[in-house]
Design a protein around this motif. Structure first.
Motif, PDB file in Angstrom:
ATOM      1  N   SER A  45       0.827  -1.214   0.000  1.00  0.00           N
ATOM      2  CA  SER A  45       0.000   0.000   0.000  1.00  0.00           C
ATOM      3  C   SER A  45       0.859   1.261   0.000  1.00  0.00           C
ATOM      4  O   SER A  45       0.542   2.230  -0.688  1.00  0.00           O
ATOM      5  N   MET A  48       2.211   1.731  -3.455  1.00  0.00           N
ATOM      6  CA  MET A  48       1.158   2.210  -4.352  1.00  0.00           C
ATOM      7  C   MET A  48       0.810   3.670  -4.091  1.00  0.00           C
ATOM      8  O   MET A  48       0.351   4.375  -4.994  1.00  0.00           O
ATOM      9  N   ALA A  49       1.013   4.138  -2.867  1.00  0.00           N
ATOM     10  CA  ALA A  49       0.754   5.539  -2.553  1.00  0.00           C
ATOM     11  C   ALA A  49       1.874   6.437  -3.064  1.00  0.00           C
ATOM     12  O   ALA A  49       1.623   7.552  -3.530  1.00  0.00           O
ATOM     13  N   ASN A  68      -6.530   8.274  -5.271  1.00  0.00           N
ATOM     14  CA  ASN A  68      -5.885   6.979  -5.155  1.00  0.00           C
ATOM     15  C   ASN A  68      -4.747   7.028  -4.134  1.00  0.00           C
ATOM     16  O   ASN A  68      -4.602   6.128  -3.305  1.00  0.00           O
ATOM     17  N   ASN A  72      -4.656   4.935  -0.610  1.00  0.00           N
ATOM     18  CA  ASN A  72      -3.549   4.025  -0.312  1.00  0.00           C
ATOM     19  C   ASN A  72      -2.804   4.422   0.960  1.00  0.00           C
ATOM     20  O   ASN A  72      -2.305   3.561   1.680  1.00  0.00           O
ATOM     21  N   CYS A  73      -2.727   5.719   1.251  1.00  0.00           N
ATOM     22  CA  CYS A  73      -2.118   6.156   2.516  1.00  0.00           C
ATOM     23  C   CYS A  73      -2.929   5.652   3.706  1.00  0.00           C
ATOM     24  O   CYS A  73      -2.365   5.202   4.709  1.00  0.00           O
ATOM     25  N   TRP A  75      -4.910   2.974   3.720  1.00  0.00           N
ATOM     26  CA  TRP A  75      -4.720   1.529   3.802  1.00  0.00           C
ATOM     27  C   TRP A  75      -3.370   1.205   4.429  1.00  0.00           C
ATOM     28  O   TRP A  75      -3.266   0.300   5.263  1.00  0.00           O
TER      29      TRP A  75
END
Length: 158
Positions: A45, A48-49, A68, A72-73, A75
């Motif tokens: 995650s 992805m962030a 997004n 992601n942050c 998550w």
């Protein structure tokens, strides 16, 4: 006297000389296994962030990308916090070498810091989206009002 340090992935036993080894043969309960899974999810995650920011290279980022990144942050915040599930684990307490208890060391403190920082990042991204949305709505309303005023002025003249 044998001292045993345990981390999520490996442990270190200190007797006469420090030896580091994996947990082959040691019973790891579901809390410990879950903490391992959460640590992997947290890394994914976080990557992805951060990756869209790395790939942007100074270009403008779309609102969808910002959403997004913020998601992601959040998550990553959740997953990094859940890695601390290993602390009350049964595998932390039982050992045939010595009495072992899990305490917060550098890894746990880094996990807490990551949790807080990812939460702050996700929250600040959400706030920036809210401010941008309010600004866009205000600009749209002003444009609509100007168009309506111009149309009213044209009717008076005509």
């Amino acid at each position: 006297i044998v001292s045993l340090d345990r981390g999520i992935w490996k442990g270190q036993a200190f007797a006469d000389s420090p030896a580091c080894g994996s947990y082959d043969g040691l019973y790891l309960d579901t809390k410990w296994k879950s903490a391992k899974a959460f640590s992997i999810l947290g890394c994914i995650s976080a990557t992805m962030a951060i990756w869209p920011l790395v790939c942007a290279c100074g270009k403008q980022i779309t609102m969808a990308t910002v959403l997004n990144i913020g998601g992601n942050c959040m998550w990553a915040c959740l997953w990094s916090g859940l890695t601390l599930l290993m602390l009350p684990s049964e595998a932390c307490k039982a050992s045939d070498l010595t009495d072992v208890t899990c305490e917060m060391d550098t890894g746990a403190k880094c996990s807490i810091a990551a949790t807080v920082l990812f939460f702050v990042a996700g929250l600040s991204i959400s706030c920036s989206i809210a401010v941008a949305t309010v600004a866009a709505v205000t600009d749209e309303q002003e444009k609509t009002n100007e168009d309506a005023a111009a149309a009213g002025k044209d009717e008076e003249e005509g």
